[in-house]
Scaffold this motif. Structure first.
Motif, PDB file in Angstrom:
ATOM      1  N   ARG A   1      36.707  42.779  37.532  1.00 59.95           N
ATOM      2  CA  ARG A   1      37.613  42.305  36.479  1.00 59.95           C
ATOM      3  C   ARG A   1      38.646  43.376  36.116  1.00 59.95           C
ATOM      4  N   VAL A   2      38.210  44.622  36.021  1.00 58.25           N
ATOM      5  CA  VAL A   2      39.145  45.710  35.717  1.00 58.25           C
ATOM      6  C   VAL A   2      40.151  45.875  36.852  1.00 58.25           C
ATOM      7  N   LEU A   3      39.673  45.809  38.079  1.00 57.02           N
ATOM      8  CA  LEU A   3      40.578  45.896  39.229  1.00 57.02           C
ATOM      9  C   LEU A   3      41.636  44.796  39.182  1.00 57.02           C
ATOM     10  N   LEU A   4      41.222  43.586  38.923  1.00 58.81           N
ATOM     11  CA  LEU A   4      42.160  42.471  38.873  1.00 58.81           C
ATOM     12  C   LEU A   4      43.159  42.654  37.733  1.00 58.81           C
TER      13      LEU A   4
ATOM     14  N   TYR B   1      37.756  47.266  47.985  1.00 60.61           N
ATOM     15  CA  TYR B   1      37.485  46.480  49.191  1.00 60.61           C
ATOM     16  C   TYR B   1      36.145  45.746  49.101  1.00 60.61           C
ATOM     17  N   ASP B   2      35.151  46.352  48.436  1.00 62.84           N
ATOM     18  CA  ASP B   2      33.865  45.666  48.253  1.00 62.84           C
ATOM     19  C   ASP B   2      34.025  44.410  47.392  1.00 62.84           C
TER      20      ASP B   2
ATOM     21  N   GLY C   1      40.259  53.084  37.752  1.00 58.20           N
ATOM     22  CA  GLY C   1      39.197  54.076  37.618  1.00 58.20           C
ATOM     23  C   GLY C   1      38.040  53.862  38.577  1.00 58.20           C
ATOM     24  N   VAL C   2      38.349  53.307  39.752  1.00 56.80           N
ATOM     25  CA  VAL C   2      37.327  53.071  40.767  1.00 56.80           C
ATOM     26  C   VAL C   2      37.819  53.625  42.103  1.00 56.80           C
TER      27      VAL C   2
END
Length: 172
Positions: free
Chosen positions: A7-10, A42-43, A35-36
Motif C-alpha cells: 500500500r505504501v509503495l502504491l 518487485y515482490d 522506504g523499502v
C-alpha cells in the motif's frame, strides 16, 4: 500488494507518477520514497509495468467512487461535469492522469488497458445518463475530454466551465 508495504509503495508511486511522469520515475526512486527495497517492490508488484497499471486502477477506483456518490444525489449528465470540477484532483495543475499516461505508455503496456477501461466507463456512463442517445453521448464525451485536456495545459477550470455550458445546450 495488499500488504502494508504494498500500500505504501502504491501511494508513493502514485504521487511520483503523477508529479513527475511515469517514464521519468524509476523503481529505485519509488522504493526509496516508500522506504523499502527494490526487491520488496518487485515482490509486491512483479514489475514497474504492473505497478503503473495498479496506480491507474487505483485512480479509476477513487474517481469512480467520487462520481457515483455525486450521481446518486443527482443522476444527470451535468452532474458528471460538476463531479470533475468538484474533485480534489481537478485542482492540480498536471491534468488528467489517464490522458498523461496514455501519452507516455506504449500500446502493449498493461496500463493502456486500464486507461481504455476508464475512458470507456466514463463514455458508457454518459450514454446511460442521456438515455442511450449514442450521438449525444459521443459529443458530450469528446467535449468533456477536451475540457479536461485544456485544464491540464491551462491550469484553470475555464474550459470545463465552458464545456458545461455547451452541455446544457446539447441536453436541452
Amino acid at each position: 500488494m495488499t500488504t502494508p508495504a504494498g500500500r505504501v509503495l502504491l501511494e508513493r508511486a502514485s504521487e511520483l507518477f503523477y508529479a513527475e511522469g511515469i517514464t521519468a520515475v524509476g523503481v529505485a526512486g519509488i522504493a526509496e520514497a516508500a522506504g523499502v527495497t527494490k526487491k520488496t517492490l518487485y515482490d509486491r508488484f512483479g514489475s514497474k509495468a504492473a505497478l503503473v497499471a495498479a496506480y491507474l486502477q487505483r485512480r479509476h477506483d477513487l474517481w469512480w467512487a467520487h462520481l457515483q456518490e455525486r450521481l446518486a444525489e443527482d443522476p444527470s449528465v451535468l452532474t458528471l461535469f460538476d463531479a470533475y470540477l468538484a474533485h480534489p484532483w481537478f485542482d492540480t495543475d498536471r491534468g488528467c492522469a489517464f490522458q498523461r499516461a496514455a501519452a507516455e505508455l506504449p500500446d502493449d503496456h498493461p496500463g493502456r488497458a486500464v486507461i481504455r477501461m476508464h475512458k470507456d466507463a466514463v463514455r458508457a456512463e454518459i450514454g446511460r445518463l442521456v438515455d442511450g442517445d449514442e450521438v449525444l453521448a459521443d459529443h458530450l464525451f469528446l467535449l468533456l475530454e477536451g475540457a479536461v485536456a485544456r485544464r491540464g495545459f491551462e491550469g484553470t477550470s475555464a474550459g470545463l466551465d465552458a464545456a458545461r455550458q455547451v452541455a446544457v445546450s446539447l441536453v436541452r
